[in-house]
Design a protein around this motif. Structure first.
Motif, PDB file in Angstrom:
ATOM      1  N   SER A 111       0.845  -1.190   0.000  1.00  0.00           N
ATOM      2  CA  SER A 111       0.000   0.000   0.000  1.00  0.00           C
ATOM      3  C   SER A 111       0.884   1.244   0.000  1.00  0.00           C
ATOM      4  O   SER A 111       1.351   1.670   1.047  1.00  0.00           O
ATOM      5  CB  SER A 111      -0.916   0.009   1.229  1.00  0.00           C
ATOM      6  N   PRO A 112       1.177   1.770  -1.197  1.00  0.00           N
ATOM      7  CA  PRO A 112       0.696   1.372  -2.521  1.00  0.00           C
ATOM      8  C   PRO A 112       1.383   0.094  -3.007  1.00  0.00           C
ATOM      9  O   PRO A 112       2.442  -0.269  -2.502  1.00  0.00           O
ATOM     10  CB  PRO A 112       1.073   2.569  -3.396  1.00  0.00           C
ATOM     11  N   GLU A 113       0.779  -0.571  -3.972  1.00  0.00           N
ATOM     12  CA  GLU A 113       1.316  -1.817  -4.516  1.00  0.00           C
ATOM     13  C   GLU A 113       2.428  -1.490  -5.508  1.00  0.00           C
ATOM     14  O   GLU A 113       2.187  -1.114  -6.653  1.00  0.00           O
ATOM     15  CB  GLU A 113       0.208  -2.613  -5.207  1.00  0.00           C
ATOM     16  N   LEU A 114       3.666  -1.634  -5.042  1.00  0.00           N
ATOM     17  CA  LEU A 114       4.827  -1.268  -5.848  1.00  0.00           C
ATOM     18  C   LEU A 114       5.934  -2.292  -5.663  1.00  0.00           C
ATOM     19  O   LEU A 114       6.093  -2.874  -4.572  1.00  0.00           O
ATOM     20  CB  LEU A 114       5.362   0.114  -5.445  1.00  0.00           C
ATOM     21  N   GLU A 115       6.717  -2.513  -6.708  1.00  0.00           N
ATOM     22  CA  GLU A 115       7.908  -3.350  -6.663  1.00  0.00           C
ATOM     23  C   GLU A 115       9.137  -2.477  -6.892  1.00  0.00           C
ATOM     24  O   GLU A 115       9.159  -1.653  -7.805  1.00  0.00           O
ATOM     25  CB  GLU A 115       7.855  -4.430  -7.744  1.00  0.00           C
ATOM     26  N   ALA A 116      10.157  -2.665  -6.066  1.00  0.00           N
ATOM     27  CA  ALA A 116      11.390  -1.899  -6.234  1.00  0.00           C
ATOM     28  C   ALA A 116      12.282  -2.491  -7.316  1.00  0.00           C
ATOM     29  O   ALA A 116      13.031  -1.776  -7.974  1.00  0.00           O
ATOM     30  CB  ALA A 116      12.155  -1.832  -4.921  1.00  0.00           C
ATOM     31  N   GLY A 117      12.236  -3.822  -7.482  1.00  0.00           N
ATOM     32  CA  GLY A 117      13.173  -4.470  -8.387  1.00  0.00           C
ATOM     33  C   GLY A 117      14.589  -4.412  -7.871  1.00  0.00           C
ATOM     34  O   GLY A 117      15.551  -4.582  -8.623  1.00  0.00           O
ATOM     35  N   HIS A 118      14.743  -4.175  -6.572  1.00  0.00           N
ATOM     36  CA  HIS A 118      16.064  -3.983  -5.989  1.00  0.00           C
ATOM     37  C   HIS A 118      15.939  -4.154  -4.475  1.00  0.00           C
ATOM     38  O   HIS A 118      14.845  -4.046  -3.906  1.00  0.00           O
ATOM     39  CB  HIS A 118      16.571  -2.580  -6.326  1.00  0.00           C
ATOM     40  N   LEU A 119      17.077  -4.393  -3.829  1.00  0.00           N
ATOM     41  CA  LEU A 119      17.110  -4.523  -2.377  1.00  0.00           C
ATOM     42  C   LEU A 119      17.258  -3.137  -1.753  1.00  0.00           C
ATOM     43  O   LEU A 119      18.245  -2.447  -1.994  1.00  0.00           O
ATOM     44  CB  LEU A 119      18.282  -5.414  -1.950  1.00  0.00           C
ATOM     45  N   LEU A 120      16.291  -2.743  -0.934  1.00  0.00           N
ATOM     46  CA  LEU A 120      16.319  -1.437  -0.299  1.00  0.00           C
ATOM     47  C   LEU A 120      16.501  -1.584   1.207  1.00  0.00           C
ATOM     48  O   LEU A 120      15.992  -2.538   1.821  1.00  0.00           O
ATOM     49  CB  LEU A 120      15.031  -0.677  -0.598  1.00  0.00           C
ATOM     50  N   PRO A 121      17.194  -0.633   1.838  1.00  0.00           N
ATOM     51  CA  PRO A 121      17.509  -0.781   3.263  1.00  0.00           C
ATOM     52  C   PRO A 121      16.289  -0.551   4.146  1.00  0.00           C
ATOM     53  O   PRO A 121      15.417   0.267   3.848  1.00  0.00           O
ATOM     54  CB  PRO A 121      18.565   0.309   3.493  1.00  0.00           C
ATOM     55  N   VAL A 122      16.251  -1.281   5.259  1.00  0.00           N
ATOM     56  CA  VAL A 122      15.229  -1.040   6.271  1.00  0.00           C
ATOM     57  C   VAL A 122      15.784  -0.020   7.270  1.00  0.00           C
ATOM     58  O   VAL A 122      16.997   0.062   7.481  1.00  0.00           O
ATOM     59  CB  VAL A 122      14.837  -2.334   7.000  1.00  0.00           C
TER      60      VAL A 122
END
Length: 447
Positions: free
Chosen positions: A102-113
Motif C-alpha cells: 500500500s501502494p502496490e509497488l515493486e522496487a526491483g532492488h534490495l532497499l535498506p530497512v
C-alpha cells in the motif's frame, strides 16, 4: 549456536559463466540465485558440480523479509523446494525490503530497512515465520545502502546483534557492502565487525564495484578492489569464516581472470589466524563508533526465537514509511521529509536503469525492434517515469510494449507490427483496440 559446516571458497554460479565455473581449480562450492532455477529442471552444469561433491547454496532475492508485510507463503515454499532439490545445507536472503502493498509497488532492488525498533520488531517476526517454514537453516545478508533513513535508533552492529539474539538466524556478511556503506554512509567496517556476533557467521560475500561522483556503486560487474580485500582481511583477523564467495553478475571477465580473482580471495581467507576476543568487542551496544547513531541494547522481554512483541502497530508504521520512500523512488511522488533529496534522485535513476537492463535481458528482442540499445533505453526510461513496476520484470516487459502500442509507437509501421506480434505472442491476447488505447492514454496522462 552450533558451528557452521565448512563451505570453503566458492563463486556465484551464473549461466553465462557456467562452463568456466566447472573448470575453476579447487572450487569448493557455488551459490545460485534461487529465483533463477526450477527444482524440477536443474541446469546440467549444477548437476555435474553436485556429482563432483561441490556444494550448492540457493540465495534468494525476492522475499523482502524487511518489508512491512508478512512473508509470502508461496515464495517461502519455493525457496524451500530449491534447498531440497539442491541438497543445500542452508538458504540465504537479505535484510531488505523489495516491495510495498500500500501502494502496490515493486522496487526491483534490495532497499535498506530503517534501523529502528519498529523495523527490528517486524524483521524479527518475519524471520521467525521464514525459519518455521524452511527445511534448512536461514542466513541473512547485510546490504549496500545509498540512502540513509532519518531518525535511526540503532547502529548496524546493534541491529544485527539483536536480530541474531532474538531469532537465532545466521549472518551472511558482505564485505563489499560494508565498504559501500563506508563511502556512502560514513560507516566504519571495523566498528561493525567488532560489534556483531561473528559466531553466527554462515559465510562471506566478496564483490567489486566502482566510485562515481562520490558514490560507491556495488555493481558486481568490476574486479574486487584492494580496499574490499582489506575489509575481508579485517574480518579474517577476527574469525575464520566457514565460507567465502566471489559474486560476479555482469560484464564477466575471461576465465583466467576469474580464476586469478578467486585465488586472491583464497589467499586472504587462508592467511593467519583470528585474534582472540575480537569477535564480540562492542557487541553489548556500547557505542560502536562510526557505525551510525548510538542506541540501547536488546529490548527487555524481546526474548529468543519464538518470543517477541506484537508487531501489528509496528507493521503499520513501517509500511507507511516504506511506502512513502518507494513511491518517491519509482512513482515520482515527493521525497519524504528527512531524506537526502539528491541521494533519492540518484537511487531513483539507478533503479530505473536497472529495470531497463533486466527487461532487456529478459526480452532481448525489444532493443532490436525499437532500433537499438539507445533508442530502447530512452523509450523505456520514459515509460518507467510514468509506470512503476507492480508485478515483476516479465510483466513489466509486456506492460512496456503495451504502453508503446497504446501511443502508436514506434512510429515506423514495420517496427510497430513487429512489436505487436511480439506482444501478442506473449500476452495471448489481441492488442488493445483504439478506444481502449485512448482511455488508457488519458489515464496515464492524468496520473
Amino acid at each position: 549456536m552450533k558451528p557452521m559446516a565448512r563451505l570453503g571458497v566458492g563463486i556465484g554460479w551464473r549461466p553465462e559463466i557456467a562452463e568456466a565455473v566447472e573448470r575453476l581449480p579447487g572450487l569448493d562450492w557455488v551459490e545460485v540465485v534461487a529465483e533463477n532455477i526450477c527444482p524440477g529442471h536443474l541446469p546440467a552444469s549444477l548437476l555435474r558440480l553436485r556429482e563432483r561433491g561441490v556444494g550448492v547454496v540457493p540465495h534468494g532475492v525476492s522475499l523482502g523479509l524487511g518489508g512491512a508485510d508478512r512473508p509470502d507463503a508461496g515464495r517461502l515454499a519455493a525457496l524451500g523446494e530449491r534447498a531440497v532439490a539442491l541438497g543445500a545445507p542452508l538458504v540465504t536472503e537479505h535484510i531488505a525490503f523489495v516491495r510495498t502493498s500500500s501502494p502496490e509497488l515493486e522496487a526491483g532492488h534490495l532497499l535498506p530497512v530503517p534501523r529502528t525498533r519498529d523495523a527490528l520488531d517486524v524483521l524479527c517476526e518475519n524471520v521467525r515465520i521464514a525459519q518455521d517454514s524452511l527445511p534448512v537453516p536461514l542466513a541473512l545478508e547485510n546490504i549496500a545502502a545509498l540512502i540513509p533513513w532519518p531518525g535511526e535508533e540503532l547502529t548496524e552492529g546493534q541491529f544485527l546483534t539483536e536480530l541474531v539474539e532474538r531469532t537465532g538466524v545466521r549472518l551472511l556478511i558482505d564485505v563489499a557492502n560494508l565498504h559501500t556503506n563506508r563511502v556512502n554512509r560514513g560507516e566504519d567496517p571495523a566498528a561493525v565487525l567488532d560489534a556483531i556476533p561473528l559466531e553466527a557467521l554462515a559465510y562471506v560475500h566478496v564483490a567489486g564495484g566502482m566510485e562515481r561522483g562520490g558514490v560507491w556503486h556495488d555493481t558486481h560487474a568490476h574486479p574486487v578492489p584492494p580496499v574490499v580485500l582489506d575489509v575481508l582481511a579485517q574480518l579474517r583477523r577476527r574469525v575464520d569464516p566457514p565460507g567465502v564467495l566471489l559474486e560476479r553478475d555482469d560484464d564477466f571477465p575471461p576465465e583466467a581472470e576469474l580464476a586469478a580473482e578467486l585465488a586472491r580471495i583464497r589467499a586472504v581467507a587462508d592467511t593467519g589466524a583470528p585474534g582472540t576476543g575480537a569477535a564480540r568487542a562492542g557487541a553489548s551496544g556500547s557505542g560502536a563508533s562510526g557505525s551510525g547513531p548510538a542506541g540501547s541494547g536488546p529490548a527487555d522481554g524481546a526474548g529468543k526465537r519464538g518470543g517477541g512483541v506484537d508487531s501489528g502497530p509496528a507493521r503499520v508504521r513501517v509500511g507507511l514509511q516504506q511506502g512513502a520512500l518507494l513511491s518517491a523512488l519509482v512513482a515520482g511522488t515527493p521525497v519524504p521529509e528527512g531524506f537526502d533529496r539528491q541521494r533519492v534522485r540518484v537511487q531513483s535513476r539507478a533503479l530505473a536503469a536497472k529495470r531497463a537492463g533486466v527487461v532487456a535481458r529478459l526480452a532481448p528482442e525489444l532493443p532490436g525492434i525499437l532500433g537499438g540499445e539507445e533508442a530502447y533505453r530512452e523509450a523505456f526510461l520514459g515509460y518507467a517515469r510514468r509506470r512503476p513496476m507492480t508485478a515483476g520484470y516479465r510483466r513489466d516487459a509486456l506492460n512496456f510494449a503495451e504502453h508503446l502500442l497504446i501511443r502508436d509507437l514506434p512510429t515506423d509501421p514495420a517496427a510497430r507490427r513487429r512489436l505487436t506480434a511480439w506482444w501478442r505472442d506473449r500476452a495471448g491476447a489481441r492488442p488493445p483496440r483504439r478506444a481502449v488505447r485512448w482511455a488508457r492514454a488519458l489515464v496515464g496522462r492524468a496520473a
